[in-house]
Design a protein around this motif. Structure first.
Motif, PDB file in Angstrom:
ATOM      1  N   SER A  64      -4.423   7.374  -6.733  1.00 43.75           N
ATOM      2  CA  SER A  64      -4.923   8.174  -7.857  1.00 43.75           C
ATOM      3  C   SER A  64      -4.641   9.659  -7.664  1.00 43.75           C
ATOM      4  O   SER A  64      -4.347  10.361  -8.620  1.00 43.75           O
ATOM      5  N   VAL A  65      -4.706  10.136  -6.423  1.00 43.55           N
ATOM      6  CA  VAL A  65      -4.414  11.536  -6.145  1.00 43.55           C
ATOM      7  C   VAL A  65      -2.931  11.832  -6.307  1.00 43.55           C
ATOM      8  O   VAL A  65      -2.550  12.872  -6.826  1.00 43.55           O
ATOM      9  N   LYS A  66      -2.079  10.898  -5.913  1.00 45.31           N
ATOM     10  CA  LYS A  66      -0.636  11.105  -5.966  1.00 45.31           C
ATOM     11  C   LYS A  66      -0.046  10.847  -7.349  1.00 45.31           C
ATOM     12  O   LYS A  66       1.157  10.806  -7.501  1.00 45.31           O
TER      13      LYS A  66
ATOM     14  N   GLN B 291       0.847  -1.183   0.000  1.00 46.02           N
ATOM     15  CA  GLN B 291       0.000   0.000   0.000  1.00 46.02           C
ATOM     16  C   GLN B 291       0.888   1.239   0.000  1.00 46.02           C
ATOM     17  O   GLN B 291       1.941   1.254   0.617  1.00 46.02           O
ATOM     18  N   GLN B 292       0.430   2.275  -0.681  1.00 44.86           N
ATOM     19  CA  GLN B 292       1.212   3.499  -0.852  1.00 44.86           C
ATOM     20  C   GLN B 292       0.919   4.568   0.203  1.00 44.86           C
ATOM     21  O   GLN B 292       1.536   5.622   0.181  1.00 44.86           O
ATOM     22  N   ILE B 293      -0.021   4.310   1.092  1.00 41.13           N
ATOM     23  CA  ILE B 293      -0.423   5.339   2.046  1.00 41.13           C
ATOM     24  C   ILE B 293       0.613   5.476   3.163  1.00 41.13           C
ATOM     25  O   ILE B 293       1.216   4.496   3.592  1.00 41.13           O
ATOM     26  N   PRO B 294       0.823   6.714   3.636  1.00 37.59           N
ATOM     27  CA  PRO B 294       1.772   6.917   4.744  1.00 37.59           C
ATOM     28  C   PRO B 294       1.191   6.424   6.071  1.00 37.59           C
ATOM     29  O   PRO B 294      -0.008   6.146   6.181  1.00 37.59           O
ATOM     30  N   LEU B 295       2.043   6.354   7.066  1.00 35.89           N
ATOM     31  CA  LEU B 295       1.661   5.811   8.366  1.00 35.89           C
ATOM     32  C   LEU B 295       0.573   6.636   9.049  1.00 35.89           C
ATOM     33  O   LEU B 295      -0.341   6.077   9.653  1.00 35.89           O
TER      34      LEU B 295
ATOM     35  N   ALA C 137      -8.303  -0.281   2.011  1.00 29.86           N
ATOM     36  CA  ALA C 137      -8.265  -0.665   0.601  1.00 29.86           C
ATOM     37  C   ALA C 137      -8.768   0.471  -0.292  1.00 29.86           C
ATOM     38  O   ALA C 137      -8.120   0.833  -1.278  1.00 29.86           O
ATOM     39  N   VAL C 138      -9.908   1.042   0.063  1.00 28.84           N
ATOM     40  CA  VAL C 138     -10.461   2.144  -0.737  1.00 28.84           C
ATOM     41  C   VAL C 138      -9.575   3.385  -0.627  1.00 28.84           C
ATOM     42  O   VAL C 138      -9.287   4.057  -1.624  1.00 28.84           O
TER      43      VAL C 138
ATOM     44  N   ALA D 231     -12.775  -5.662   9.807  1.00 27.23           N
ATOM     45  CA  ALA D 231     -13.311  -5.677   8.443  1.00 27.23           C
ATOM     46  C   ALA D 231     -13.522  -4.253   7.933  1.00 27.23           C
ATOM     47  O   ALA D 231     -13.224  -3.952   6.761  1.00 27.23           O
ATOM     48  N   GLY D 232     -14.003  -3.373   8.794  1.00 30.11           N
ATOM     49  CA  GLY D 232     -14.164  -1.970   8.407  1.00 30.11           C
ATOM     50  C   GLY D 232     -12.832  -1.321   8.093  1.00 30.11           C
ATOM     51  O   GLY D 232     -12.706  -0.575   7.117  1.00 30.11           O
ATOM     52  N   ALA D 233     -11.819  -1.618   8.906  1.00 35.53           N
ATOM     53  CA  ALA D 233     -10.485  -1.054   8.659  1.00 35.53           C
ATOM     54  C   ALA D 233      -9.907  -1.569   7.350  1.00 35.53           C
ATOM     55  O   ALA D 233      -9.305  -0.802   6.590  1.00 35.53           O
ATOM     56  N   VAL D 234     -10.091  -2.859   7.066  1.00 36.81           N
ATOM     57  CA  VAL D 234      -9.587  -3.418   5.803  1.00 36.81           C
ATOM     58  C   VAL D 234     -10.273  -2.725   4.623  1.00 36.81           C
ATOM     59  O   VAL D 234      -9.615  -2.341   3.645  1.00 36.81           O
TER      60      VAL D 234
END
Length: 91
Positions: free
Chosen positions: A83-85, A25-29, A75-76, A68-71
Protein backbone atom coordinates in the motif's frame (compact mmCIF):
# COMPACT_ATOMS: atom_id res chain seq x y z
CA UNK A 1 27.04 -11.93 19.21
CA UNK A 2 23.37 -11.96 20.22
CA UNK A 3 22.58 -9.32 17.59
CA UNK A 4 24.21 -11.41 14.90
CA UNK A 5 22.24 -14.45 16.03
CA UNK A 6 19.00 -12.40 15.99
CA UNK A 7 19.70 -11.28 12.42
CA UNK A 8 20.43 -14.82 11.26
CA UNK A 9 17.31 -16.24 12.93
CA UNK A 10 15.20 -13.35 11.61
CA UNK A 11 16.51 -13.92 8.10
CA UNK A 12 15.73 -17.64 8.19
CA UNK A 13 12.29 -17.17 9.80
CA UNK A 14 11.43 -14.41 7.32
CA UNK A 15 12.33 -16.61 4.36
CA UNK A 16 10.35 -19.55 5.73
CA UNK A 17 7.38 -17.24 6.37
CA UNK A 18 7.54 -15.96 2.78
CA UNK A 19 7.62 -19.56 1.54
CA UNK A 20 4.56 -20.47 3.64
CA UNK A 21 2.47 -17.49 2.52
CA UNK A 22 0.65 -17.91 -0.81
CA UNK A 23 1.55 -15.69 -3.74
CA UNK A 24 4.56 -13.47 -4.23
CA UNK A 25 5.43 -11.00 -1.53
CA UNK A 26 6.66 -7.57 -2.62
CA UNK A 27 8.91 -6.85 0.37
CA UNK A 28 12.69 -6.65 -0.14
CA UNK A 29 15.10 -9.05 1.53
CA UNK A 30 16.24 -6.60 4.20
CA UNK A 31 12.62 -6.02 5.25
CA UNK A 32 11.99 -9.77 5.27
CA UNK A 33 14.82 -10.05 7.81
CA UNK A 34 13.42 -7.23 9.95
CA UNK A 35 9.94 -8.79 9.88
CA UNK A 36 11.45 -12.17 10.78
CA UNK A 37 13.19 -10.62 13.79
CA UNK A 38 9.95 -8.93 14.88
CA UNK A 39 8.04 -12.19 14.45
CA UNK A 40 10.62 -14.03 16.52
CA UNK A 41 10.33 -11.47 19.31
CA UNK A 42 6.53 -11.73 19.13
CA UNK A 43 6.71 -15.54 19.31
CA UNK A 44 9.06 -15.38 22.28
CA UNK A 45 6.70 -12.99 24.06
CA UNK A 46 3.74 -15.33 23.53
CA UNK A 47 5.84 -18.31 24.66
CA UNK A 48 6.80 -16.46 27.84
CA UNK A 49 3.18 -15.42 28.40
CA UNK A 50 1.89 -19.01 28.20
CA UNK A 51 4.87 -20.40 30.12
CA UNK A 52 6.66 -22.51 27.49
CA UNK A 53 9.67 -20.31 26.82
CA UNK A 54 12.16 -22.44 28.72
CA UNK A 55 11.75 -26.20 28.81
CA UNK A 56 14.15 -29.11 28.97
CA UNK A 57 15.40 -30.16 25.56
CA UNK A 58 14.35 -28.46 22.35
CA UNK A 59 11.69 -25.78 22.75
CA UNK A 60 9.49 -26.90 19.85
CA UNK A 61 6.48 -24.92 21.02
CA UNK A 62 8.52 -21.72 21.28
CA UNK A 63 10.00 -22.28 17.81
CA UNK A 64 6.55 -22.86 16.29
CA UNK A 65 5.27 -19.71 17.98
CA UNK A 66 8.24 -17.78 16.56
CA UNK A 67 7.43 -19.07 13.08
CA UNK A 68 3.74 -18.22 13.49
CA UNK A 69 4.73 -14.72 14.62
CA UNK A 70 7.00 -14.32 11.60
CA UNK A 71 4.25 -15.47 9.23
CA UNK A 72 1.81 -12.97 10.77
CA UNK A 73 4.27 -10.08 10.71
CA UNK A 74 5.40 -10.83 7.12
CA UNK A 75 1.78 -11.06 5.94
CA UNK A 76 0.76 -7.76 7.54
CA UNK A 77 4.03 -6.08 6.62
CA UNK A 78 3.70 -7.15 2.98
CA UNK A 79 0.22 -5.63 2.78
CA UNK A 80 1.48 -2.38 4.32
CA UNK A 81 4.53 -2.32 2.03
CA UNK A 82 2.34 -2.82 -1.05
CA UNK A 83 0.00 0.00 0.00
CA UNK A 84 2.89 2.38 0.71
CA UNK A 85 4.64 1.56 -2.57
CA UNK A 86 1.58 2.38 -4.63
CA UNK A 87 -0.53 -0.75 -4.47
CA UNK A 88 1.21 -2.80 -7.14
CA UNK A 89 -0.69 -5.81 -8.40
CA UNK A 90 -0.18 -8.94 -6.34
CA UNK A 91 0.66 -12.20 -8.07
Amino acid sequence: MSWLWAIIVGFVLGLIAKAILPGKQQIPLWLTTVFGILGSVLGNAVATWIGVNDTRGIDWTRHLLQLAGAVAVVAVGDMLWASVKGGRQRA
